[in-house]
Design a protein around this motif. Sequence first.
Motif, PDB file in Angstrom:
ATOM      1  N   MET A 744       0.773  -1.131   0.124  1.00  0.00           N
ATOM      2  CA  MET A 744      -0.063  -0.031  -0.187  1.00  0.00           C
ATOM      3  C   MET A 744       0.796   1.144   0.017  1.00  0.00           C
ATOM      4  N   VAL A 745       1.775   1.202   0.502  1.00  0.00           N
ATOM      5  CA  VAL A 745       2.692   2.455   0.699  1.00  0.00           C
ATOM      6  C   VAL A 745       3.433   2.872  -0.699  1.00  0.00           C
ATOM      7  N   ILE A 746       4.178   1.498  -1.350  1.00  0.00           N
ATOM      8  CA  ILE A 746       4.498   1.917  -2.674  1.00  0.00           C
ATOM      9  C   ILE A 746       3.241   2.205  -3.591  1.00  0.00           C
ATOM     10  N   ASP A 747       2.052   1.527  -3.375  1.00  0.00           N
ATOM     11  CA  ASP A 747       1.218   2.067  -4.492  1.00  0.00           C
ATOM     12  C   ASP A 747       0.692   3.076  -4.367  1.00  0.00           C
ATOM     13  N   ASP A 748       0.691   3.700  -3.100  1.00  0.00           N
ATOM     14  CA  ASP A 748       0.377   5.133  -2.657  1.00  0.00           C
ATOM     15  C   ASP A 748       1.203   6.032  -3.347  1.00  0.00           C
ATOM     16  N   ARG A 749       2.431   5.687  -3.434  1.00  0.00           N
ATOM     17  CA  ARG A 749       3.466   6.640  -4.000  1.00  0.00           C
ATOM     18  C   ARG A 749       3.526   6.824  -5.639  1.00  0.00           C
ATOM     19  N   ILE A 750       3.147   5.391  -5.997  1.00  0.00           N
ATOM     20  CA  ILE A 750       3.015   5.420  -7.351  1.00  0.00           C
ATOM     21  C   ILE A 750       1.932   6.395  -7.906  1.00  0.00           C
ATOM     22  N   ARG A 751       0.714   6.183  -6.992  1.00  0.00           N
ATOM     23  CA  ARG A 751      -0.341   7.169  -7.361  1.00  0.00           C
ATOM     24  C   ARG A 751      -0.186   8.406  -7.346  1.00  0.00           C
ATOM     25  N   GLU A 752       0.658   8.836  -6.363  1.00  0.00           N
ATOM     26  CA  GLU A 752       0.926  10.217  -6.154  1.00  0.00           C
ATOM     27  C   GLU A 752       1.855  10.866  -7.171  1.00  0.00           C
ATOM     28  N   ASN A 753       2.930   9.987  -7.790  1.00  0.00           N
ATOM     29  CA  ASN A 753       3.773  10.370  -8.748  1.00  0.00           C
ATOM     30  C   ASN A 753       3.005  10.148 -10.374  1.00  0.00           C
ATOM     31  N   MET A 754       2.027   9.404 -10.302  1.00  0.00           N
ATOM     32  CA  MET A 754       1.185   9.572 -11.366  1.00  0.00           C
ATOM     33  C   MET A 754       0.417  10.676 -11.779  1.00  0.00           C
ATOM     34  N   ARG A 755       0.162  11.373 -10.595  1.00  0.00           N
ATOM     35  CA  ARG A 755      -0.579  12.641 -10.874  1.00  0.00           C
ATOM     36  C   ARG A 755       0.420  14.001 -10.733  1.00  0.00           C
ATOM     37  N   LYS A 756       1.606  13.556 -10.452  1.00  0.00           N
ATOM     38  CA  LYS A 756       2.959  14.588 -10.408  1.00  0.00           C
ATOM     39  C   LYS A 756       3.486  14.596 -11.918  1.00  0.00           C
ATOM     40  N   TYR A 757       3.798  13.471 -12.335  1.00  0.00           N
ATOM     41  CA  TYR A 757       4.595  13.400 -13.582  1.00  0.00           C
ATOM     42  C   TYR A 757       3.630  12.607 -14.581  1.00  0.00           C
ATOM     43  N   ARG A 758       2.771  13.354 -15.388  1.00  0.00           N
ATOM     44  CA  ARG A 758       1.860  12.704 -16.012  1.00  0.00           C
ATOM     45  C   ARG A 758       2.403  12.268 -17.566  1.00  0.00           C
ATOM     46  N   LYS A 759       3.678  12.848 -17.641  1.00  0.00           N
ATOM     47  CA  LYS A 759       4.241  12.379 -19.150  1.00  0.00           C
ATOM     48  C   LYS A 759       5.203  11.419 -18.971  1.00  0.00           C
ATOM     49  N   MET A 760       5.717  10.997 -17.711  1.00  0.00           N
ATOM     50  CA  MET A 760       6.712  10.322 -17.354  1.00  0.00           C
ATOM     51  C   MET A 760       6.525   8.741 -17.796  1.00  0.00           C
ATOM     52  N   ASP A 761       7.468   8.038 -18.527  1.00  0.00           N
ATOM     53  CA  ASP A 761       7.319   6.860 -18.787  1.00  0.00           C
ATOM     54  C   ASP A 761       6.996   5.787 -17.588  1.00  0.00           C
ATOM     55  N   MET A 762       6.110   5.033 -17.744  1.00  0.00           N
ATOM     56  CA  MET A 762       5.646   4.134 -16.663  1.00  0.00           C
ATOM     57  C   MET A 762       6.525   3.264 -15.959  1.00  0.00           C
ATOM     58  N   LYS A 763       7.607   2.799 -16.748  1.00  0.00           N
ATOM     59  CA  LYS A 763       8.573   2.035 -16.171  1.00  0.00           C
ATOM     60  C   LYS A 763       9.516   2.828 -15.121  1.00  0.00           C
ATOM     61  N   ALA A 764       9.807   4.049 -15.763  1.00  0.00           N
ATOM     62  CA  ALA A 764      10.762   5.177 -15.028  1.00  0.00           C
ATOM     63  C   ALA A 764       9.945   5.449 -13.691  1.00  0.00           C
ATOM     64  N   LEU A 765       8.749   5.509 -13.696  1.00  0.00           N
ATOM     65  CA  LEU A 765       7.710   6.035 -12.720  1.00  0.00           C
ATOM     66  C   LEU A 765       7.768   5.065 -11.594  1.00  0.00           C
TER      67      LEU A 765
END
Length: 856
Positions: A744-765
Amino acid sequence: MLDFPRWKIWAVILTLLIGCLYAVPSFLPERIATQLPKVFQAKVNLGLDLAGGSYLLLEAQTSDVAKARIALMEDQIRTELRKSDGRIAIGEMSTRDNKLTFMVREPSQVDAAVERIRPLTQGAGMTGQRDFNVEVRDGNTIVVTPTDAGIAKSVEDAMTVATEVIRKRIDEMGTREPTVIREGASRIVVQVPGLQDPSALKALLGQTAKLEFKLVDTTANPVDLAKGIAPIGSEVVPYPNNPAGGPVIAVKRQVMVSGDELTDARQAYEPKTNAPVVTITFNRSGANKFARTTQANVGKPFAMILDGKVLSAPNINEPILGGSAQISGNFTVESANQLAISLRSGKLPVALKVVQESTVSPELGADSIKAGITASILAVVAVALFMFATYGRWGFYANLAVTINVLVILGVMGLLNATLTLPGIAGFVLTIGTAVDANVLIYERIREELRRGRSVVQAIEFGYKEASRTIFEANVTHAIAGGIMLVLGSGPIKGFAIVLLIGIATSVFTAVTFTRLLATRWLRAKRPTQIKMGPLRIVPDNTNIGFVRIRHIAFIVTALLTIGAIGLTFARGLNLGVDFVGGVSIEEKFASPPPIDEVRSTVNGLGLGEASLQQLADKNIVSIRLPLPDTADEGATDRVVEKVKTALAAKFPGAKFSNYSTVSGKVSGELVQNGMLAVALAIVGIAIFSWFRYEWQFGVSTAVAIVHDVLMTVGFFALTQLAFDLNIVAAVLTIIGYSINDKMVIDDRIRENMRKYRKMDMKALIDLSVNETLPRTVMTSFTIMLALGALLIFGGHVLRGFTAAMMLGIVVGTYSSVYVSSSLLITLGLKPNPTDRKVTTGLASNAERVGPRNEG
């Protein structure tokens, strides 16, 4: 977020102070605790595995309730239809197929009979149904059938009465502080501290004490009696300990006087022979019935029947008018006293059978307490030193919060009058490790924000704000596993779940609210321009590992390990404990490590069935498992245990009994079913929560990773052949809770970064998110391993399998969080959503203005 008005400061301090005060009585001797104000006298009870004593699980024979209801209805109908103001003649009543069937001799009186019978039925609770259905068949035959709702209400009423009767019987024995509680619809748990020989208790509780006086049917044909056939209106009743084909008599079904009309029962002696007897005294109604019956039947035999067996059947030589009688039946002083206790406390409305029992010696309980305290102290010291070395002042805040958290848990348990068991101590040790997780999340987030260039105040505020959301979500999933343990668990699982659930609630308050209060006071007093933390760093800052690059290799390794675990489980099987296979389990402690072959031959030579032996990690202790005795005799298990104890003590001087437990086949089957159901529900429940909280890919990846963790743990037990019992099911459920916490901690950070870096490649994110949370993942795993290490080394052999499972689960869970769950999101096609405008408010927008961190 950092604003603490004065009232809020005092509210936090007073709440924690009261919680700690409620913990104080648990540390004080009984004589001192009783002198405290009554409101602070509640203390934590020690379970039998810590205090020593006996545990019995009694199951009601609910089929007897329906028969008793039909018998009562038969008497009521006979009485009603014989009233002098309008007698209605009927034929003999049949009770075949659990229903009353009789014929009204005059067809014109059928409607009148029905009108008299219907008021005898009652409403069955809130169901809107009656407890009996009354119908007419073939013109003049009336059938009275108990309804399901009526039987259910009767069972509930019978169990309520049975619980009170059992409590009275145990109190009559003079036993100190027994626990008698309902469990489910038809079971009662009895715990008696300090009782080492439960045979007398089982005999007392297993006696329904249903006393009836009935006339003997002298018209019965001896040939028919030998076949079990009685005349119409009578029934066949055997004598006690009657072998097949032994003597029986026929008695009238109508009860002359019953034990319900007794006012007293005492053990006494027969004046002429000095043999032990039981004297009974009737109330006025019973005395009148007894006098009338004996006056009308002088010269005829009558039977004294206890629990469906004839004690004696003397002739009525003269009317008995004094309202008292004497029961004889080859009693010993002890059995006569037990019967007197049973009759005084009232009859059990339903027969009870022992389906599970265990006895723990006081020495083992004392050893368990000592081992648990040692493990807890070492866990606290190890975690405290580690936290202080890693976070400095902030580590001190976390340590203070953990210490207060332990005291508050004890206080809440005392307030709830909860019982602390050995698995509960394991829950405490685990709480010590997991309680720092919230602080690790907060402190690592503060460090991260400081590296991004925020001021001290902003970093602390943002760290608490963002971490608090993650902490809440992670603890919800942990609580799901704990709640399932509490509902479906039994014995040790419930004890563990209680500590775990209380710990989840209190640790959030102490780790977040209390440490935030300390941080706020420090900021106001010192107004620092920088934050210094401890020198120890397990994961260096700006770590940038390419986890996603090797995901295919990780998938292959994971698949091979999982297939290997499944193959091992099917090939070697699990060393299932007595919890799951039923039988008798005895632990014997020897003066020195004994030759296992000699112990096996000694036990097998007793003719009790094939023994399964296992030498535990403490080589002086041997676990012996035997099949349950193939007899309905309640004392058979006690004789098995006594034979084993006596034989081993004679063969191996210095051998001492530690504990034993028995589980019936029915209960063991239920435990297997409930254990599997608990694990399945935990996986499904947590996956659904993750799915609804985030996207569906998170729910699927979480479920796959948890299944992997469970299979790896089960495979480990198949490989090592450690005993797989209820404690291990608790460990598996805890692993699920911890594992999802990590994910949950990692998933929450992934969700946060998906909002912050909308154009970042998913693997890098995903690589960025895993690296950002890696310090927290490693730090939390390390602190829990420190606590579990203390439990493994010093916690005693009883919890060694539990601890081994937990340690493996932490390693496997950490691996699956990084290499299975997160990487699987790419395979499942997770992508940032450009239209997703959900951003965190307030300081979250500041994070976007700061921009992405330097990934190089």
